[in-house]
Scaffold this motif. Structure first.
Motif, PDB file in Angstrom:
ATOM      1  N   GLY A  32      -5.322   2.605   4.089  1.00 50.11           N
ATOM      2  CA  GLY A  32      -5.693   1.362   3.574  1.00 50.11           C
ATOM      3  C   GLY A  32      -4.585   0.372   3.947  1.00 50.11           C
ATOM      4  N   GLY A  33      -3.675   0.963   4.883  1.00 51.77           N
ATOM      5  CA  GLY A  33      -2.617  -0.002   5.266  1.00 51.77           C
ATOM      6  C   GLY A  33      -3.038  -1.594   5.840  1.00 51.77           C
ATOM      7  N   GLN A  34      -4.176  -1.451   6.484  1.00 57.62           N
ATOM      8  CA  GLN A  34      -4.416  -2.830   6.879  1.00 57.62           C
ATOM      9  C   GLN A  34      -4.883  -3.984   6.028  1.00 57.62           C
ATOM     10  N   ARG A  35      -5.677  -3.125   4.946  1.00 57.49           N
ATOM     11  CA  ARG A  35      -5.971  -4.139   3.862  1.00 57.49           C
ATOM     12  C   ARG A  35      -4.855  -4.454   3.182  1.00 57.49           C
ATOM     13  N   LEU A  36      -4.006  -3.640   2.654  1.00 54.87           N
ATOM     14  CA  LEU A  36      -2.792  -4.009   1.926  1.00 54.87           C
ATOM     15  C   LEU A  36      -1.929  -5.238   2.659  1.00 54.87           C
ATOM     16  N   GLU A  37      -1.885  -4.935   4.111  1.00 53.05           N
ATOM     17  CA  GLU A  37      -1.058  -5.842   4.868  1.00 53.05           C
ATOM     18  C   GLU A  37      -1.610  -7.198   4.668  1.00 53.05           C
ATOM     19  N   GLU A  38      -2.827  -7.281   4.829  1.00 53.49           N
ATOM     20  CA  GLU A  38      -3.506  -8.684   4.679  1.00 53.49           C
ATOM     21  C   GLU A  38      -3.470  -9.301   3.263  1.00 53.49           C
ATOM     22  N   THR A  39      -3.407  -8.426   2.176  1.00 55.12           N
ATOM     23  CA  THR A  39      -3.134  -8.627   0.881  1.00 55.12           C
ATOM     24  C   THR A  39      -1.866  -9.369   0.805  1.00 55.12           C
ATOM     25  N   LEU A  40      -0.982  -8.469   1.240  1.00 49.29           N
ATOM     26  CA  LEU A  40       0.360  -8.743   1.191  1.00 49.29           C
ATOM     27  C   LEU A  40       0.643 -10.550   1.868  1.00 49.29           C
TER      28      LEU A  40
END
Length: 407
Positions: A332-340
């Motif tokens: 889920g790194g892409q979603r977490l990166e967008e959140t960050l």
């Protein structure tokens, strides 16, 4: 507009043929034209009224490869453009394309006698164009050398160039300066055409209501220095830059991929070299950051102005902070990166971040905890936030559009 000598030669040929004759430069821009003989078309009429052909017409003619033609030929008409067929003669001297001699022939039925008359007239027209080209080129070469010295690395040469530019009246002693740099990728255009296109796209800005400028142009890049009594506004510079890039798209094929960098607004001629250095960085930003749409402005780059001064060999994945790389590789790194990214862009505000992401605050808190667990960093720490935010900025630079040419 063409000289009286060129106008006379064009009129003489037209009277002999009893056909309309037009002389264009290598960019299909109007130089001079004969009187009508009942064969005028909408393109010819618009060109006479506007002083130039429409961009779509110019692109169509150039797409026929006329800049590469070694002998005359017909350009097919286009009803949708209002263009009748034309017999086109590329005018060259020493292999250099000087212009295009066009004779309207809607049915493409020029007789051998007519083509012979055109062939006999073409050398005299080319010779006159070459003479005028040489006269203009001598002055341009001297000015170009002074401009390159003015923005060069040597303080002594900069000072000498400044004195000569001001003493000769080539530049006013105005308090504000800005340099713009245009860079092109290697293209499939014929020799000389790129330089002509750059000059043709920039020359209108040598003298405007707001500023006085000078140019330096090669086959790969161009520099425009403008001096003014008041600082040129961001809006004015953006509009100017957009017009330059659009003109280049008309004159050159897509492989040229032009980018333009605008330097910082500096104090007079003496600090023009600083604006030039900044314009190079802005052009590099325009090459590496697609969302800039080919135009970078130093004063809008923020932290990228610092990052883009790193050599290309350092701008790679190894520059990314290890915690950010771990986040990208996590489930889920892409979603977490967008959140960050959204969290940092909103200065750590939970309400504004949740609203921007259109998620419940509980979901946002959960994602932020995941980010901290994966990265091992504390999002309440200013230093840790800076590490992640800087890493995200670096990441934006790691998908270059192409190589930049150093000016």
């Amino acid at each position: 507009m063409g000289s009286d000598a060129l106008q006379a030669l064009v009129e003489q040929l037209a009277e002999e043929l009893r056909r309309s004759v037009v002389l264009d430069d290598p960019l299909v821009r109007f130089i001079c034209s004969s009187r009508h003989f009942g064969d005028e078309d909408p393109v010819r009429i618009r060109s006479l009224l506007q002083g130039r052909a429409d961009s779509e017409v110019i692109r169509y003619v150039l797409d026929q490869g006329v800049a590469r033609w070694s002998k005359p030929g017909y350009i097919e008409g286009r009803d949708d453009l209002g263009l009748l067929a034309r017999y086109c003669v590329p005018l060259r001297t020493h292999g250099h394309l000087l212009g295009l001699l066009m004779v309207v022939s809607a049915d493409k039925t020029l007789t051998p006698q007519e083509t012979d008359a055109i062939a006999q007239a073409a050398p005299a027209i080319a010779a006159q164009m070459y003479a005028e080209h040489l006269a203009a080129g001598t002055e341009e070469t001297g000015t170009q050398e002074l401009l390159l010295a003015l923005v060069g690395a040597s303080p002594a040469e900069r000072s000498a160039a400044q004195r000569r530019l001001l003493d000769r009246g080539l530049l006013p002693d105005a308090p504000h300066s800005v340099v713009s740099v245009v860079q092109l990728a290697p293209s499939h255009e014929p020799p000389g055409q790129v330089e002509v296109a750059l000059r043709g796209s920039l020359e209108r800005f040598r003298q405007t209501r707001s500023a006085h400028g000078i140019l330096a142009v090669t086959a790969e890049w161009a520099i425009l220095l403008q001096l003014s009594d008041q600082p040129l506004s961001q809006r004015e510079l953006t509009e100017q830059s957009t017009q330059i890039v659009e003109a280049l798209a008309t004159y050159l094929d897509a492989s040229a991929a032009p980018v333009l960098g605008i330097g910082g607004r500096q104090n007079g001629v003496a600090d023009a070299w600083t604006s030039h250095e900044q314009a190079l960085v802005a052009a590099r930003a325009a090459r590496r950051m697609p969302h800039l749409k080919g135009i970078g402005d130093w004063e809008e780059l923020g932290e990228f102005a610092v990052l883009l001064q790193l050599p290309d060999r350092f701008l790679n994945e190894t520059l990314l902070p290890r915690p950010l790389r771990a986040l990208r590789e996590a489930t889920g790194g892409q979603r977490l990166e967008e959140t960050l990214r959204c969290f940092l862009e909103h200065a750590g505000s939970i309400p504004r971040t949740a609203e921007a992401l259109q998620i419940h605050r509980t979901s946002l808190y959960y994602r932020l905890r995941q980010i901290q667990e994966v990265t091992g960093l504390d999002l309440d720490s200013g230093a840790d936030r800076l590490t992640l935010h800087l890493g995200l900025r670096i990441q934006e630079l790691l998908a270059p559009r192409g190589d930049s040419t150093t000016v």
